[in-house]
Design an enzyme around this catalytic site. Structure first.
Site, PDB file in Angstrom:
ATOM      1  N   GLY A  46       2.863 218.172  48.109  1.00 53.85           N
ATOM      2  CA  GLY A  46       1.776 217.460  47.453  1.00 53.85           C
ATOM      3  C   GLY A  46       1.576 216.096  48.088  1.00 53.85           C
ATOM      4  N   GLN A  51      -1.190 207.426  48.823  1.00 57.04           N
ATOM      5  CA  GLN A  51      -0.014 207.394  49.706  1.00 57.04           C
ATOM      6  C   GLN A  51      -0.425 207.141  51.154  1.00 57.04           C
ATOM      7  OE1 GLN A  51       1.544 211.276  47.854  1.00 57.04           O
ATOM      8  NE2 GLN A  51       3.406 210.304  48.626  1.00 57.04           N
ATOM      9  N   CYS A  96       9.669 212.764  47.177  1.00 62.50           N
ATOM     10  CA  CYS A  96       8.317 212.255  47.439  1.00 62.50           C
ATOM     11  C   CYS A  96       8.235 211.802  48.885  1.00 62.50           C
ATOM     12  CB  CYS A  96       8.058 211.073  46.503  1.00 62.50           C
ATOM     13  SG  CYS A  96       6.462 210.291  46.749  1.00 62.50           S
ATOM     14  N   LEU A  97       7.131 212.074  49.548  1.00 61.72           N
ATOM     15  CA  LEU A  97       6.968 211.652  50.942  1.00 61.72           C
ATOM     16  C   LEU A  97       6.952 210.124  51.062  1.00 61.72           C
ATOM     17  CD1 LEU A  97       4.299 214.235  52.196  1.00 61.72           C
ATOM     18  CD2 LEU A  97       6.759 214.232  52.668  1.00 61.72           C
ATOM     19  N   HIS A 138       3.277 214.626  38.996  1.00 61.34           N
ATOM     20  CA  HIS A 138       3.809 213.692  39.997  1.00 61.34           C
ATOM     21  C   HIS A 138       2.655 213.049  40.781  1.00 61.34           C
ATOM     22  CE1 HIS A 138       6.841 212.787  43.377  1.00 61.34           C
ATOM     23  NE2 HIS A 138       5.671 212.525  43.919  1.00 61.34           N
ATOM     24  N   GLU A 139       1.705 213.877  41.219  1.00 58.07           N
ATOM     25  CA  GLU A 139       0.603 213.357  42.050  1.00 58.07           C
ATOM     26  C   GLU A 139      -0.369 212.510  41.220  1.00 58.07           C
ATOM     27  OE1 GLU A 139       1.088 213.523  45.101  1.00 58.07           O
ATOM     28  OE2 GLU A 139       2.582 215.116  45.093  1.00 58.07           O
ATOM     29  N   HIS A 142       0.819 209.088  40.956  1.00 58.22           N
ATOM     30  CA  HIS A 142       0.517 208.279  42.142  1.00 58.22           C
ATOM     31  C   HIS A 142      -0.836 207.584  42.008  1.00 58.22           C
ATOM     32  CE1 HIS A 142       3.654 208.899  45.094  1.00 58.22           C
ATOM     33  NE2 HIS A 142       3.603 210.213  44.995  1.00 58.22           N
TER      34      HIS A 142
HETATM   35 NI    NI Z   1       5.004 211.638  45.677  1.00 60.06          NI
END
Ligand code: NI
Length: 172
Positions: A46, A51, A96-97, A138-139, A142
């Site tokens: 995701g 991000q 998470c990236l 989660h997204e 963000h």
């Molecule tokens: Ni993330």
């Protein structure tokens, strides 16, 4: 498609709020496609636009991102997603990236009902459970400047953030 640069903690851009998308034009589709490509090369499931430093309410998810056979991929694009309802609770390990080298257990709703738009602006509703539910929560976090590490118990959270900040400074 141009690959995007993913910002990592403690980059302040990750704390900003994404704005609703109002123009459903070609550039929106281009952005979403670049986000998918960036997610695939980063081995993520995701990615939220924020991000990549893009302050728009755009999310991409592919739970089959890790499939070697790319015909098995299942890319999803969510524009202006909103959680309408939450049901139950579940704990699972997240990464998470934008949070390098750390994974941790997070409690979230088990199932959610979501409303979102596609790249053409059409409105959809969806019931999500299991991995899709967790990933969407989660997204969507963000888009509001929230990271999964913000959900950790306070002491653990302090420790992890301190460690990640030190690491980022060492690598700067
Ligand atoms: Ni993330």
């Amino acid at each position: 498609m141009a690959l995007l640069n993913i910002h990592t903690f403690p980059d302040p851009v990750l704390r900003k709020k994404a704005l609703p998308v109002t123009d459903f034009d070609q550039s929106l589709d281009n952005t979403a496609q670049s986000m998918l490509e960036t997610m695939y090369v980063s081995s993520g499931i995701g990615l939220a636009a924020i991000q990549a430093g893009i302050l728009k309410q755009i999310i991409v998810i592919d739970l089959k991102s890790g499939e070697e056979d790319i015909s098995l991929r299942e890319p999803h694009i969510f524009v202006n997603p909103k959680i309408l309802k939450k049901y139950g609770s579940t704990v699972s390990e997240e990464g998470c990236l934008s949070v390098i080298d750390f994974r941790g257990d997070v409690e979230r709703a088990e199932k959610i009902s979501v409303e979102y738009q596609d790249v053409k602006g059409n409105i959809h509703q969806m019931e999500a459970e299991e991995m899709m539910s967790i990933c969407l929560q989660h997204e969507i976090d963000h888009l509001n400047g929230i990271l999964f590490i913000d959900h950790l118990p306070v002491l653990k959270q302090k420790m992890v953030k301190k460690k990640l900040t030190k690491l980022a400074m060492a690598n700067a």
